[in-house]
Design an enzyme around this catalytic site. Structure first.
Site, mmCIF file in Angstrom:
data_model
loop_
_atom_site.group_PDB
_atom_site.id
_atom_site.type_symbol
_atom_site.label_atom_id
_atom_site.label_comp_id
_atom_site.label_asym_id
_atom_site.label_seq_id
_atom_site.Cartn_x
_atom_site.Cartn_y
_atom_site.Cartn_z
ATOM 1 N N HIS A 55 18.662 4.972 1.382
ATOM 2 C CA HIS A 55 17.888 5.731 2.365
ATOM 3 C C HIS A 55 16.678 4.926 2.822
ATOM 4 O O HIS A 55 16.361 3.867 2.263
ATOM 5 C CB HIS A 55 17.449 7.077 1.784
ATOM 6 C CG HIS A 55 16.658 6.971 0.514
ATOM 7 N ND1 HIS A 55 17.253 6.767 -0.721
ATOM 8 C CD2 HIS A 55 15.316 7.028 0.272
ATOM 9 C CE1 HIS A 55 16.334 6.718 -1.653
ATOM 10 N NE2 HIS A 55 15.143 6.865 -1.085
ATOM 11 N N GLU B 247 15.778 11.257 -5.887
ATOM 12 C CA GLU B 247 14.458 11.334 -5.242
ATOM 13 C C GLU B 247 14.322 12.652 -4.491
ATOM 14 O O GLU B 247 15.159 12.993 -3.653
ATOM 15 C CB GLU B 247 14.278 10.164 -4.268
ATOM 16 C CG GLU B 247 12.980 10.231 -3.456
ATOM 17 C CD GLU B 247 12.857 9.067 -2.476
ATOM 18 O OE1 GLU B 247 12.901 7.920 -2.939
ATOM 19 O OE2 GLU B 247 12.750 9.326 -1.252
ATOM 20 N N ARG C 8 9.213 2.536 5.094
ATOM 21 C CA ARG C 8 9.532 2.294 3.683
ATOM 22 C C ARG C 8 10.963 1.796 3.702
ATOM 23 O O ARG C 8 11.881 2.528 4.003
ATOM 24 C CB ARG C 8 9.407 3.595 2.883
ATOM 25 C CG ARG C 8 9.875 3.488 1.417
ATOM 26 C CD ARG C 8 8.985 2.556 0.623
ATOM 27 N NE ARG C 8 9.280 2.647 -0.802
ATOM 28 C CZ ARG C 8 10.076 1.818 -1.465
ATOM 29 N NH1 ARG C 8 10.666 0.825 -0.805
ATOM 30 N NH2 ARG C 8 10.281 1.970 -2.752
ATOM 31 N N HIS D 147 16.494 1.240 0.848
ATOM 32 C CA HIS D 147 16.502 1.057 -0.596
ATOM 33 C C HIS D 147 17.295 2.169 -1.264
ATOM 34 O O HIS D 147 17.739 3.115 -0.616
ATOM 35 C CB HIS D 147 15.069 1.050 -1.127
ATOM 36 C CG HIS D 147 14.358 2.372 -0.966
ATOM 37 N ND1 HIS D 147 13.829 2.799 0.224
ATOM 38 C CD2 HIS D 147 14.097 3.361 -1.862
ATOM 39 C CE1 HIS D 147 13.267 3.985 0.080
ATOM 40 N NE2 HIS D 147 13.426 4.353 -1.183
ATOM 41 N N HIS E 271 17.702 4.126 -5.579
ATOM 42 C CA HIS E 271 17.155 4.226 -6.936
ATOM 43 C C HIS E 271 18.247 4.630 -7.921
ATOM 44 O O HIS E 271 19.239 5.252 -7.553
ATOM 45 C CB HIS E 271 16.059 5.307 -7.021
ATOM 46 C CG HIS E 271 15.018 5.246 -5.962
ATOM 47 N ND1 HIS E 271 13.948 4.376 -6.017
ATOM 48 C CD2 HIS E 271 14.860 5.970 -4.819
ATOM 49 C CE1 HIS E 271 13.185 4.568 -4.956
ATOM 50 N NE2 HIS E 271 13.705 5.527 -4.209
ATOM 51 N N GLU F 239 8.078 2.633 -9.367
ATOM 52 C CA GLU F 239 8.299 2.220 -7.983
ATOM 53 C C GLU F 239 8.697 0.752 -7.898
ATOM 54 O O GLU F 239 9.364 0.326 -6.955
ATOM 55 C CB GLU F 239 7.022 2.443 -7.167
ATOM 56 C CG GLU F 239 6.982 3.744 -6.399
ATOM 57 C CD GLU F 239 7.971 3.774 -5.248
ATOM 58 O OE1 GLU F 239 7.663 3.284 -4.158
ATOM 59 O OE2 GLU F 239 9.077 4.298 -5.453
#
Length: 455
Positions: free
Chosen positions: A202, A163, A154, A157, A159, A225
């Site tokens: 992360h 999270e 993943r 990225h 946010h 998402e």
């Protein structure tokens, strides 16, 4: 002879049709009791979903475990269903088909299944989400269920939202960079947590032969998402001349950068953490602990199961998400309680549950939950969780809060002047009054209660 033969043929046809007319499903539709060979649960020798069935106590029925098709009959009221009928969905939600007599009012839906969420399929993985768009009552938190196969990444990225992650199965490597420029790397397994505050960059990568699957929680029900800040997406929308200046390299070095986001993709196999850890004179390790081993905590053992609580008191970095992990044995009850500081966002990992939510003003509604389902209980609304299946019920209670808090009905009444409690509940029944006062004496909490058998 021909006429007789015709009668015989018709007779055979009629006889062969009888089992269809007298099938368990048809008998239930006709309101008839099942023959003993079909019955798996019996009260007064009747099936629970027939007009003759009586249950003044609104007991739970495990229609999945007992292979029953719920029908809208309750204590002599109701009727069969003549139109289209999704029996599989009805079997999963028997208390929507036949609500307890105590249900009342128009509470909105507090249940959603990840099985009904759209799945985004990528190279070696997938993701699906439950947000306020799928479940309008999911206001405070949003959830994402994600799968990464062996070596699948993943991508790097960050946010706007914090999270919180829980490993459902497998192994995963997490990496991060803290606010002070310190790097963090850890390998996690089933039952472990991570928490990345808002803006912390992360990445995640599946390890081992089967990779990993996990639950992500974000501290905003409106999260999506699709709104993630991705490294490849950013660089694809930045002039290469600027990228070249930023990294002190010639522009042609970046000629073959990805043209769009990679999101989830197959990566190469990583070495150990020591082998992979960045090196350099200006590199430093983070002083923050972004991960926690929830299932390694010593549980509180109750009469009906186990409870583990993880919040900022034992996982200091987790400032906006608190959680409890519960194991509720068959027939046991997560006691009647409420949460004063946040909505509850429940995730059911295994087992089958019944939950009634009390919203004041005579409003209450009962829901049933299966593995992969999400439940919402708005703050301060009274509720319980009952294991109605034949296996342990495993679930997470998750909150947008720094600390886990709940108020126990049992403890409240036990620590209230007993005369007042008795006058409120048992003014007309002296015998029941004394039995109840004896039961709540000393007010010891039992978060997951086995009930009378445990006394």
């Amino acid at each position: 002879m021909r006429f007789t033969g015709l009668i015989l043929v018709l007779g055979i046809a009629l006889v062969s049709a009888v089992p269809l007319q007298d099938s368990p499903r048809q008998r239930l539709l006709d309101g008839k009791p099942l023959p003993s060979k079909y019955r798996t649960r019996s009260v007064n020798n009747t099936n629970p979903y027939t007009p003759s069935y009586r249950d003044p106590y609104d007991s739970a029925v495990d229609s999945v475990g007992e292979a029953l098709d719920p029908l809208p009959f309750r204590n002599g009221k109701g009727a069969t269903v003549l139109g289209p009928w999704n029996k599989d969905r009805s079997r999963q939600d028997p208390d929507l088909v036949r609500p307890p007599s105590t249900d009342h009012g128009t509470l909105p839906s507090l249940r959603w299944s990840f099985a009904d969420s759209h799945i985004r399929i990528e190279e070696g993985g997938w993701t699906r989400q439950t947000t306020v768009r799928e479940l309008p009552t999911s206001i405070e938190l949003a959830g994402v269920n994600m799968r990464l196969d062996k070596g699948v990444i993943r991508e790097l990225h960050w946010h706007k939202e914090a999270e919180w992650g829980y490993v459902l199965e497998g192994n995963v490597r997490v990496t991060a960079l803290d606010y002070e420029g310190g790097n963090f790397i850890d390998d996690l397994e089933k039952g472990d947590l991570w928490y990345f505050p808002s803006g912390i960059p992360h990445s995640l990568q599946g390890l081992g032969d089967n990779g990993t699957e996990f639950l992500l929680i974000f501290d905003d029900g409106s999260f999506s998402e699709e709104s993630t800040f991705l490294l490849t997406d950013w660089l694809a929308h930045t002039p290469k001349s600027v990228i070249a200046k930023n990294f002190h390299l010639a522009p042609e070095i970046f000629a073959h950068l990805p043209e769009k986001e990679k999101y989830i993709f197959q990566g190469s196999q990583p070495g150990s953490i020591d082998q992979e850890r960045p090196q350099g004179n200006n590199i430093k390790k983070s002083k923050f602990q972004f991960t926690h081993k929830m299932l390694a905590q010593d549980p509180k053992i109750t009469s009906g199961g186990e409870v583990r609580i993880t919040d900022s008191k034992n996982f200091p970095i987790s400032k906006t998400v608190a959680a409890a992990h519960l194991i509720i044995e068959p027939g046991a009850l997560r006691e009647m309680h409420w949460h004063p500081n946040a909505d509850e966002w429940s995730f059911f990992i295994s087992g089958r549950a019944r939950v009634t939510v009390f919203a004041s003003q005579g409003n209450a509604r009962t829901f049933n939950y299966m593995p992969g389902d999400v439940g919402i209980v708005p703050r301060n609304m009274g509720h319980f969780v009952e294991n109605i299946g034949d296996e342990p019920l495993v679930m997470l209670e998750i909150f947008r809060a720094d600390e886990f808090r709940d108020i126990s009905l049992f403890q409240w009444l036990g620590e209230t002047p007993q005369r007042q409690v008795a006058d409120t509940l048992f003014s007309d029944d002296a015998e029941a009054r004394q039995k109840f006062l004896d039961a709540i004496k000393d007010a010891k909490r039992d978060e997951v209660s086995k009930g009378p058998e445990a006394q």
